[in-house]
Motif scaffolding. Structure first.
Motif, PDB file in Angstrom:
ATOM      1  N   GLY A  42       0.792  -1.226   0.000  1.00 52.76           N
ATOM      2  CA  GLY A  42       0.000   0.000   0.000  1.00 52.76           C
ATOM      3  C   GLY A  42       0.819   1.266   0.000  1.00 52.76           C
ATOM      4  N   GLU A  43       2.093   1.186  -0.288  1.00 55.67           N
ATOM      5  CA  GLU A  43       2.953   2.367  -0.317  1.00 55.67           C
ATOM      6  C   GLU A  43       3.300   2.728  -1.762  1.00 55.67           C
ATOM      7  OE1 GLU A  43       6.369   1.366   1.947  1.00 55.67           O
ATOM      8  OE2 GLU A  43       5.346   1.471   3.881  1.00 55.67           O
ATOM      9  N   GLU A  44       3.518   3.996  -1.991  1.00 56.78           N
ATOM     10  CA  GLU A  44       3.968   4.458  -3.289  1.00 56.78           C
ATOM     11  C   GLU A  44       5.427   4.057  -3.473  1.00 56.78           C
ATOM     12  OE1 GLU A  44       4.484   5.584  -6.792  1.00 56.78           O
ATOM     13  OE2 GLU A  44       2.478   5.986  -5.969  1.00 56.78           O
ATOM     14  N   LEU A  45       5.722   3.318  -4.535  1.00 55.31           N
ATOM     15  CA  LEU A  45       7.071   2.776  -4.714  1.00 55.31           C
ATOM     16  C   LEU A  45       7.925   3.610  -5.668  1.00 55.31           C
ATOM     17  CD1 LEU A  45       6.289  -1.047  -4.888  1.00 55.31           C
ATOM     18  CD2 LEU A  45       6.869   0.350  -2.906  1.00 55.31           C
ATOM     19  N   GLU A  46       7.318   4.550  -6.370  1.00 53.30           N
ATOM     20  CA  GLU A  46       8.083   5.350  -7.315  1.00 53.30           C
ATOM     21  C   GLU A  46       9.192   6.160  -6.637  1.00 53.30           C
ATOM     22  OE1 GLU A  46       9.316   6.048 -10.967  1.00 53.30           O
ATOM     23  OE2 GLU A  46       7.696   4.686 -10.366  1.00 53.30           O
ATOM     24  N   PRO A  47       8.992   6.664  -5.390  1.00 52.08           N
ATOM     25  CA  PRO A  47      10.099   7.366  -4.721  1.00 52.08           C
ATOM     26  C   PRO A  47      11.353   6.514  -4.578  1.00 52.08           C
ATOM     27  CG  PRO A  47       8.050   7.886  -3.617  1.00 52.08           C
ATOM     28  CD  PRO A  47       7.730   6.809  -4.625  1.00 52.08           C
ATOM     29  N   ALA A  48      11.180   5.192  -4.447  1.00 51.02           N
ATOM     30  CA  ALA A  48      12.354   4.324  -4.357  1.00 51.02           C
ATOM     31  C   ALA A  48      13.161   4.378  -5.650  1.00 51.02           C
ATOM     32  CB  ALA A  48      11.918   2.887  -4.063  1.00 51.02           C
ATOM     33  N   ARG A  49      12.462   4.442  -6.779  1.00 52.66           N
ATOM     34  CA  ARG A  49      13.153   4.550  -8.066  1.00 52.66           C
ATOM     35  C   ARG A  49      13.910   5.878  -8.158  1.00 52.66           C
ATOM     36  NH1 ARG A  49      11.940   2.115 -12.767  1.00 52.66           N
ATOM     37  NH2 ARG A  49       9.800   1.641 -12.097  1.00 52.66           N
ATOM     38  N   GLN A  50      13.234   6.952  -7.734  1.00 49.53           N
ATOM     39  CA  GLN A  50      13.845   8.274  -7.810  1.00 49.53           C
ATOM     40  C   GLN A  50      15.089   8.371  -6.933  1.00 49.53           C
ATOM     41  OE1 GLN A  50      10.577  10.841  -6.769  1.00 49.53           O
ATOM     42  NE2 GLN A  50       9.405  10.337  -8.610  1.00 49.53           N
ATOM     43  N   LYS A  51      15.014   7.788  -5.722  1.00 47.59           N
ATOM     44  CA  LYS A  51      16.178   7.819  -4.831  1.00 47.59           C
ATOM     45  C   LYS A  51      17.334   7.019  -5.411  1.00 47.59           C
ATOM     46  CE  LYS A  51      13.864   8.652  -0.424  1.00 47.59           C
ATOM     47  NZ  LYS A  51      13.607   8.126   0.940  1.00 47.59           N
ATOM     48  N   ALA A  52      17.007   5.843  -5.964  1.00 47.56           N
ATOM     49  CA  ALA A  52      18.061   5.018  -6.555  1.00 47.56           C
ATOM     50  C   ALA A  52      18.735   5.756  -7.708  1.00 47.56           C
ATOM     51  CB  ALA A  52      17.474   3.683  -7.022  1.00 47.56           C
ATOM     52  N   GLN A  53      17.938   6.471  -8.506  1.00 47.20           N
ATOM     53  CA  GLN A  53      18.506   7.239  -9.612  1.00 47.20           C
ATOM     54  C   GLN A  53      19.424   8.351  -9.097  1.00 47.20           C
ATOM     55  OE1 GLN A  53      14.868   8.412 -11.578  1.00 47.20           O
ATOM     56  NE2 GLN A  53      14.965   6.707 -13.038  1.00 47.20           N
ATOM     57  N   GLN A  54      19.010   8.989  -7.984  1.00 44.15           N
ATOM     58  CA  GLN A  54      19.834  10.044  -7.390  1.00 44.15           C
ATOM     59  C   GLN A  54      21.196   9.515  -6.952  1.00 44.15           C
ATOM     60  OE1 GLN A  54      17.552  11.736  -4.194  1.00 44.15           O
ATOM     61  NE2 GLN A  54      15.945  12.512  -5.548  1.00 44.15           N
ATOM     62  N   PHE A  55      21.223   8.247  -6.540  1.00 43.10           N
ATOM     63  CA  PHE A  55      22.469   7.641  -6.093  1.00 43.10           C
ATOM     64  C   PHE A  55      23.265   7.047  -7.243  1.00 43.10           C
ATOM     65  CE2 PHE A  55      19.989   6.976  -2.002  1.00 43.10           C
ATOM     66  CZ  PHE A  55      20.570   8.062  -1.371  1.00 43.10           C
ATOM     67  N   GLY A  56      22.814   7.253  -8.460  1.00 40.74           N
ATOM     68  CA  GLY A  56      23.562   6.806  -9.624  1.00 40.74           C
ATOM     69  C   GLY A  56      23.359   5.358 -10.001  1.00 40.74           C
ATOM     70  N   VAL A  57      22.302   4.734  -9.503  1.00 39.70           N
ATOM     71  CA  VAL A  57      22.032   3.329  -9.839  1.00 39.70           C
ATOM     72  C   VAL A  57      21.532   3.252 -11.276  1.00 39.70           C
ATOM     73  CG1 VAL A  57      20.655   1.292  -9.279  1.00 39.70           C
ATOM     74  CG2 VAL A  57      21.513   2.767  -7.437  1.00 39.70           C
ATOM     75  N   LYS A  58      22.121   2.383 -12.052  1.00 40.27           N
ATOM     76  CA  LYS A  58      21.770   2.266 -13.471  1.00 40.27           C
ATOM     77  C   LYS A  58      20.692   1.211 -13.716  1.00 40.27           C
ATOM     78  CE  LYS A  58      26.336   3.690 -15.232  1.00 40.27           C
ATOM     79  NZ  LYS A  58      26.960   3.957 -13.908  1.00 40.27           N
ATOM     80  N   GLU A  59      20.698   0.163 -12.935  1.00 36.86           N
ATOM     81  CA  GLU A  59      19.711  -0.907 -13.117  1.00 36.86           C
ATOM     82  C   GLU A  59      18.785  -0.930 -11.895  1.00 36.86           C
ATOM     83  OE1 GLU A  59      21.580  -4.492 -15.493  1.00 36.86           O
ATOM     84  OE2 GLU A  59      23.013  -3.765 -13.998  1.00 36.86           O
ATOM     85  N   ILE A  60      17.539  -0.554 -12.129  1.00 37.16           N
ATOM     86  CA  ILE A  60      16.560  -0.413 -11.049  1.00 37.16           C
ATOM     87  C   ILE A  60      15.356  -1.294 -11.369  1.00 37.16           C
ATOM     88  CG2 ILE A  60      15.036   1.180  -9.814  1.00 37.16           C
ATOM     89  CD1 ILE A  60      16.996   3.439 -10.670  1.00 37.16           C
ATOM     90  N   TYR A  61      15.025  -2.184 -10.470  1.00 34.18           N
ATOM     91  CA  TYR A  61      13.877  -3.076 -10.643  1.00 34.18           C
ATOM     92  C   TYR A  61      12.817  -2.734  -9.600  1.00 34.18           C
ATOM     93  CZ  TYR A  61      16.506  -6.234 -13.734  1.00 34.18           C
ATOM     94  OH  TYR A  61      17.214  -6.787 -14.771  1.00 34.18           O
TER      95      TYR A  61
END
Length: 403
Positions: A42-61
């Protein structure tokens, strides 16, 4: 540290796993792949993608695993009527093997040679994750930062986050002081006032369900259809496993069903107090036992009840991918071929009661035999005399030796 080229991290986007992400890069000088599972928390998961991108992660699932979770993990477990230590419906336990399975799959897809998790060295989850990893990929490298680093206090964790420029989101005013874990089967609470087993949980802690005393004054009746031991429809409306669980959660929460406060024995050796909300699972368990009561042979039902604590313990301790769990599952699933029919339950003030059950194809309930009225010769009551005497024989012999 052994050489690691790429690691798949179970990533929530919160402070702990964000620190772990940076720590992995610093400590192992490796590439990190993040994996976030949607298990219906029940949580919004898109912020996890945004944070990972901020940290320079290239492969995000970020994977929607709700249907797989309900169909391949929750429903098979409920065919066994599994509860740990007589009360816990295993909501956290059953989610871990699926997360581990998907991490291993992503490691294969991306060429990663390691996986990592954020479970601490005090809990059960480290065991569940790692038994899952090794059960699926024996040669995988497992990194458990909480067992390796020296960031063992909140102060050290926050200092590291500040040093690395990791955003520290303070708790909102009135936010929960508890450690929580949620998926579509349940939500759990630990820590805070719950560390005193004498203290009653605050009403404000519960997030999903109304208090039983505040639930509607009128009961609600619901019919659940079962096919081969799995619920397939609610009030005649066919739904997927995830749809079933979501709908039952909605119904149960509205009536204050599924709250639990227990002290459990962790696999790592300590006792732990936790509170849980499992509204849909509580209804499903009660209804499943209701349909089994008229479709399962007595000895098959009793054997299932004998096997259930062992099965539940295997799941709690992290042995979902073990040969013994699979063997028990095969036996359980065999019994479920005849578990077909409809159960009517009553939801009222925190309680779920089975008030009706029927099976047009597999019912073993014979009204002609069970009736207190004239059974027209369907059952010869005189037969009971010999049955009783044969069963009393050993008791008579024992009694003579005692006198």
């Amino acid at each position: 540290m052994s050489k690691v080229n790429k690691v798949v991290l179970a990533y929530s986007g919160g402070l702990d796993t964000s620190v772990i992400l940076e720590w992995l890069k610093d400590t192992y000088n490796c590439e990190v792949v993040t994996f976030t599972a949607d298990l219906g928390q029940g949580e919004e998961l898109e912020p996890a993608r945004q944070k990972a991108q901020q940290f320079g992660v290239k492969e995000i699932y970020i994977d929607d695993l709700r249907e797989e979770f309900a169909r391949d993990f929750v429903f098979p477990m409920f065919r066994a009527n599994a509860i740990y230590e007589g009360e816990y419906l295993l909501g956290t336990s059953i989610a871990r093997p699926l997360i581990a399975k998907r991490q291993v799959e992503i490691a294969r897809e991306t060429g990663a040679d390691a996986v990592a998790h954020g479970a601490t060295g005090k809990g059960n989850d480290q065991v569940r994750f790692e038994l899952g990893y090794y059960g699926l990929e024996p040669g995988i490298k497992v990194i458990a930062p909480w067992r390796e680093w020296d960031l063992l206090s909140r102060e050290k964790l926050l200092a590291y986050a500040e040093e690395k420029g990791i955003p520290i989101e303070g708790k909102k005013e009135g936010g929960s002081p508890y450690s929580m874990d949620a998926n579509m089967l349940h939500i759990s609470y630990e820590g805070g006032i719950l560390e005193d087993p004498w203290a009653e949980a605050e009403e404000s802690m519960w997030k999903w369900s109304v208090a039983p005393e505040d639930a509607p004054d009128k009961p609600q009746y619901v019919e659940l259809t079962f096919e081969h031991g799995d619920c397939t429809a609610i009030d005649g409306q066919a739904m997927s496993p995830a749809g079933i669980l979501s709908k039952l959660n909605e119904l149960g929460a509205a009536h204050g069903i599924g709250r639990l406060d227990i002290v459990e024995n962790r696999y790592v050796g300590m006792k732990s107090r936790g509170c849980y909300e499992t509204p849909g699972g509580t209804i499903l368990l009660k209804a499943h036992r209701g349909i089994e009561s008229i479709t399962l042979d007595r000895e098959a039902a009793h054997l299932k009840d004998e096997l259930m604590p062992r099965y539940a313990k295997l799941i709690y301790n992290g042995y979902w991918f073990s040969p013994e769990r699979e063997a028990l599952q095969a036996a359980i699933d065999q019994t479920q071929q005849v578990v077909n029919g409809v159960v009517r339950v009553k939801l009222y003030k925190g309680a779920v009661s089975v008030v009706g059950r029927k099976s047009d194809t597999n019912s073993l309930f014979d009204e002609r035999i069970a009736t207190f009225e004239d059974d027209a010769g369907a059952y010869d009551q005189k037969d009971a005399e010999g049955f009783i005497k044969l069963n009393a024989l050993r008791l008579k012999l024992q009694s003579r030796h005692r006198s």
